[in-house]
Each structure stands twice: as C-alpha cells, then as structure tokens.
Design a protein around this motif. Structure first.
Motif: not given
Length: 214
Positions: A86-112
C-alpha cells in the motif's frame, strides 16, 4: 410452469445475491472511529527532517520503543504485509515513535529495512519518554506500553487524526491495534481494514470529483 419457475430462479437468484452483497458493502464500507481526540504529531522531531502530521494522511502508527532493533521482526512483518502493498497510495504513510537518545538504533533498523523496502513513506520521530507516553495514552486504547515504551501493536489513524479499528471483532471485541507478532492478524484483519479505509477515501474522492463536474 416448470420452465417459468426455472427461468425465474435463474434470473432472481443473482439479483437477490447482488442486492444482499451490495447492502452489505453499504453497511460496512466505513471503518469505525474509536477515538477522535488524539495528540498531534507536529511537535515531535523527525530524524529525517520532514514535517510529520496525522492531518491529511492515512497513518500506520507504531511504537518500537527504546530498543528499535528488537522491533526488527515486527517491522519486517509490517513491511511485507502492509507497507509494501500500500505504500504507493497517495497520503499513506507509516510513523514510528521512538524515545529520544536512540537515534543510532533507529538508523540500524532503517538500514535493515531498506534491504527489503524503500523507506520514503516510513517516518521515524523522536520525543521525550513523557511525550511518547502521552501520545500513546491519547489513543484511548485498552493496550499498554512495555517498560521500554514499545508495543507490538500498530494503529490506523485517518486523515482527520481519528483512531480507526473494529468495534465488534470476533476475537477481542474492540480492536484498537493490530498485533504485528501475528501474521494472521496482519493478513486477515489489518490488511482487510486498510483496504476498507482506502476504499472509503477513494469513494469520497470520486463523489467530490463528480460534484465538481456538475
């Protein structure tokens, strides 16, 4: 008389079936609203530098917690079963909310995740622990965050920032969130409900366009 009866049945049954299913579509075409008062996202910081909002978007909202890499299997499930179709549908998106201080882990997750999907429609935002809790509590669900502020459940938020779900799910009654641990839930429940809300907005857009033509 027999021929007349057979002809009547042949013509009548498809008509009755059509009316039955048509009425079903009309009755169940909208995904129920479970909560209309959700905290806005605008004050949260996106690590991608984008403005992130519930308004005018169909949002799949998730809470990976303070250990985002522990959420990888759940993220893979979501990527395969919901994001990719469904990602190609206009105005459709995912939002993941993460506590501050975990940006490095987020980047690892995004890379995977980027090895299997493009992440253009998947946004990660950070906030204080208290802000994460407040956003989750504003959903008004019967679910809870773990100690690391994570939950395997994701939520469908409509373009008016309202929580959508099921009021009479056969398994849990009110279904506020969809368990990403369960492929069956994603396949059979969330997939169906995302289809419903997308069809709902397509119908509204069609009606709007027809009015403009008149």
């Amino acid at each position: 008389m027999k021929k007349f009866f057979v002809i009547t049945v042949l013509f009548a049954l498809p008509l009755v079936a059509y009316l039955f299913f048509a009425s079903g579509v009309n009755n169940f075409a909208r995904l129920p609203v479970l909560n209309s008062e959700i905290q806005p996202l605008e004050e949260f910081e996106s690590i991608e530098g984008d403005t992130v909002s519930f308004e005018n978007h169909i949002t799949i909202l998730g809470f990976p917690g303070s250990k985002p890499m522990d959420y990888l299997t759940n993220a893979y499930h979501l990527a395969e079963k919901i994001y990719d179709p469904y990602s190609e549908f206009k105005d459709f998106h995912f939002v993941s909310v993460v506590p501050e201080g975990n940006e490095e882990e987020i980047e690892k997750l995004k890379k995977e995740l980027s090895t299997v999907i493009g992440l253009k429609k998947w946004k990660f935002v950070t906030a204080s622990e208290e802000e994460v809790k407040q956003l989750f509590e504003s959903l008004g669900s019967n679910l809870e965050l773990s100690e690391d502020l994570s939950t395997p459940n994701v939520f469908i938020i409509d373009k008016d920032a309202k929580l959508r779900g099921r009021k009479d799910d056969e398994d849990v009654g009110k279904l506020y969130g969809y368990d990403t641990n369960s492929i069956a839930v994603l396949n059979n429940k969330m997939n169906d409900d995302v289809k419903v809300i997308l069809a709902e907005y397509r119908l509204e857009l069609k009606k709007y366009n027809e009015k403009r033509k008149k």
